[in-house]
Design a protein around this motif. Structure first.
Motif, PDB file in Angstrom:
ATOM      1  N   UNK A  95       0.789  -1.362   0.020  1.00 34.94           N
ATOM      2  CA  UNK A  95       0.185   0.021  -0.009  1.00 34.94           C
ATOM      3  C   UNK A  95       0.780   1.293  -0.121  1.00 34.94           C
ATOM      4  N   UNK A  96       2.061   1.219  -0.446  1.00 30.83           N
ATOM      5  CA  UNK A  96       2.996   2.347  -0.422  1.00 30.83           C
ATOM      6  C   UNK A  96       2.789   3.014  -1.625  1.00 30.83           C
ATOM      7  N   UNK A  97       2.075   4.411  -1.598  1.00 31.11           N
ATOM      8  CA  UNK A  97       1.719   5.202  -2.913  1.00 31.11           C
ATOM      9  C   UNK A  97       2.873   5.683  -3.445  1.00 31.11           C
ATOM     10  N   UNK A  98       3.906   5.716  -2.755  1.00 31.82           N
ATOM     11  CA  UNK A  98       5.238   6.291  -3.145  1.00 31.82           C
ATOM     12  C   UNK A  98       5.762   5.439  -4.264  1.00 31.82           C
ATOM     13  N   UNK A  99       5.397   3.852  -4.377  1.00 34.12           N
ATOM     14  CA  UNK A  99       5.630   3.104  -5.447  1.00 34.12           C
ATOM     15  C   UNK A  99       4.808   3.534  -6.753  1.00 34.12           C
ATOM     16  N   UNK A 100       3.481   3.817  -6.646  1.00 32.35           N
ATOM     17  CA  UNK A 100       3.004   4.299  -7.626  1.00 32.35           C
ATOM     18  C   UNK A 100       3.356   5.371  -8.299  1.00 32.35           C
ATOM     19  N   UNK A 101       3.687   6.383  -7.501  1.00 35.66           N
ATOM     20  CA  UNK A 101       4.263   7.769  -8.003  1.00 35.66           C
ATOM     21  C   UNK A 101       5.695   7.603  -8.673  1.00 35.66           C
ATOM     22  N   UNK A 102       6.498   6.634  -8.462  1.00 41.03           N
ATOM     23  CA  UNK A 102       7.689   6.415  -9.192  1.00 41.03           C
ATOM     24  C   UNK A 102       7.673   5.333 -10.222  1.00 41.03           C
ATOM     25  N   UNK A 103       6.503   4.648 -10.292  1.00 41.37           N
ATOM     26  CA  UNK A 103       6.631   3.569 -11.183  1.00 41.37           C
ATOM     27  C   UNK A 103       5.328   3.496 -12.214  1.00 41.37           C
ATOM     28  N   UNK A 104       4.315   4.031 -11.943  1.00 39.51           N
ATOM     29  CA  UNK A 104       3.008   3.990 -12.776  1.00 39.51           C
ATOM     30  C   UNK A 104       2.994   5.042 -13.729  1.00 39.51           C
ATOM     31  N   UNK A 105       2.315   4.897 -14.748  1.00 38.22           N
ATOM     32  CA  UNK A 105       2.075   6.221 -15.842  1.00 38.22           C
ATOM     33  C   UNK A 105       0.957   5.491 -16.623  1.00 38.22           C
ATOM     34  N   UNK A 106       0.135   6.420 -17.088  1.00 36.96           N
ATOM     35  CA  UNK A 106      -0.786   5.874 -18.285  1.00 36.96           C
ATOM     36  C   UNK A 106      -0.318   6.537 -19.528  1.00 36.96           C
TER      37      UNK A 106
END
Length: 173
Positions: A95-106
């Protein structure tokens, strides 16, 4: 009516309704590949506060795909794909939102934002309202923001609802 042992028949019927429908029938997070029809359930539950905003714009999915310039035969870097899979698993597990910020994009965002700058503004507004991570859904046109707390999400939804036609304060589960 379906009984025990009919799961395969039910799955086939559901798949015919749309590629993403089988995922929507899941009761847990899953990694979806192919056209959304190859589903691998993930361990963990996100249970994160989220705000979804839609400003009423319609995005033509076919046009958005054309702007990406990809075809079924476009090459895929398998190392990058596996890194994304691993990041998704880690995000759901921790549930670490920073992972999403670093790794995910559309991938659609640049193309769609060039067609509809108002959607980029929605994304910026959600971020400015305190979201730790924002992303456009699919080929558009809703934008989702993930928040560190229910209080922040509720406050953001209140601010954004004065500006946009659809604002939903919810949870990603």
């Amino acid at each position: 009516k379906f009984g025990r042992g009919d799961e395969e028949s039910l799955s086939d019927m559901i798949r015919k309704l749309g590629a993403d429908v089988p995922f929507c029938m899941q009761d847990r997070p899953a990694l979806c590949e192919g056209i959304g029809d190859v589903i691998s359930p993930l361990e963990g539950r996100l249970d994160l506060p989220a705000v979804i905003v839609n400003c009423g714009l319609h995005v033509n999915t076919r046009h958005a795909y054309n702007l990406l310039g990809r075809t079924e035969n476009s090459p895929v870097d398998l190392d990058i794909l596996e890194k994304k899979r691993s990041s998704i698993r880690d995000f759901v597990r921790t549930k670490d939102i920073s992972i999403a910020g670093k790794e995910f994009f559309n991938d659609f965002e640049n193309a769609v934002f060039s067609m509809h700058p108002a959607l980029k503004e929605v994304k910026e507004d959600i971020k400015a309202s305190g979201a730790s991570f924002t992303i456009m859904t699919g080929s558009g046109s809703s934008i989702v923001g993930l928040f560190e707390s229910d209080r922040r999400a509720m406050e953001a939804a209140g601010r954004l609802s004065g500006k946009y036609s659809f604002v939903c304060n919810t949870r990603i589960v």
